[in-house]
Design a protein around this motif. Structure first.
Motif, short mmCIF file in Angstrom:
data_model
loop_
_atom_site.label_atom_id
_atom_site.label_comp_id
_atom_site.label_asym_id
_atom_site.label_seq_id
_atom_site.Cartn_x
_atom_site.Cartn_y
_atom_site.Cartn_z
N THR A 33 -55.06 -34.26 -22.23
CA THR A 33 -56.39 -34.31 -21.28
C THR A 33 -57.43 -34.27 -21.34
OG1 THR A 33 -55.11 -31.88 -20.59
CG2 THR A 33 -57.71 -32.13 -19.99
N CYS A 58 -50.93 -40.73 -14.44
CA CYS A 58 -52.58 -39.34 -14.68
C CYS A 58 -53.17 -38.69 -13.38
CB CYS A 58 -53.76 -40.70 -14.78
SG CYS A 58 -55.14 -40.24 -15.51
N ARG A 59 -53.18 -37.70 -13.32
CA ARG A 59 -53.55 -36.74 -12.56
C ARG A 59 -54.82 -36.35 -12.72
NH1 ARG A 59 -50.20 -32.60 -12.95
NH2 ARG A 59 -51.42 -31.11 -13.94
N ASP A 60 -55.23 -36.24 -11.24
CA ASP A 60 -56.92 -35.89 -11.18
C ASP A 60 -57.30 -34.16 -10.58
OD1 ASP A 60 -59.30 -35.01 -10.97
OD2 ASP A 60 -60.37 -36.74 -9.48
N ASN A 61 -57.16 -33.18 -12.21
CA ASN A 61 -57.08 -32.17 -11.71
C ASN A 61 -58.49 -31.31 -10.72
OD1 ASN A 61 -55.06 -31.73 -13.45
ND2 ASN A 61 -56.52 -32.13 -14.98
N SER A 65 -61.64 -33.62 -15.17
CA SER A 65 -60.59 -33.53 -16.28
C SER A 65 -59.74 -34.03 -15.47
CB SER A 65 -60.87 -32.32 -16.92
OG SER A 65 -59.63 -31.00 -16.56
N CYS A 66 -58.99 -34.78 -16.37
CA CYS A 66 -57.29 -34.78 -16.21
C CYS A 66 -55.91 -35.71 -16.80
CB CYS A 66 -57.67 -37.35 -16.13
SG CYS A 66 -58.37 -37.47 -14.69
#
Length: 105
Positions: A33, A58-61, A65-66
């Motif tokens: 993260t 990659c995933r944007d939360n 945070s990613c």
């Protein structure tokens, strides 16, 4: 020294953590993260260098945070480079030993 900078990009305030920055395994997702909350506006860059190409997701939360994951295909030492606004964050590049998964059967 510059003083009173507000807003700008502060890579030194970005934090990265997770099992994928300590050790990793081939042919499976290794997750970590990156927390950019409080670091201003900048572009997050993640590259993995090592004995093989690594596919990175990659995933944007949406909370500053990613979640990132990468899949290396060969064992060895890898460098995980994490940059923010073009500058390395603290600890980057992360040296990660990658091992083959041992199948107990």
């Amino acid at each position: 020294g510059s003083s009173g900078s507000s807003g700008g990009c502060q890579p030194s305030r970005v934090q990265a953590q997770g099992p994928g920055l300590k050790e990793a395994f081939t042919n499976k997702p290794n997750v970590f993260t990156v927390v950019t909350r409080g670091a201003g506006i900048g572009g997050l860059g993640i590259t993995v260098e090592g004995p093989s190409e690594s596919k990175i997701n990659c995933r944007d939360n949406k909370d500053g945070s990613c979640s990132a994951e990468y899949i290396p295909f060969a064992p060895g030492d890898y460098d995980v480079n994490i940059t923010y606004g073009g500058a390395h964050i603290p600890g980057s590049p992360f040296r990660v030993p990658v091992k083959d998964v041992v199948d107990p059967s």
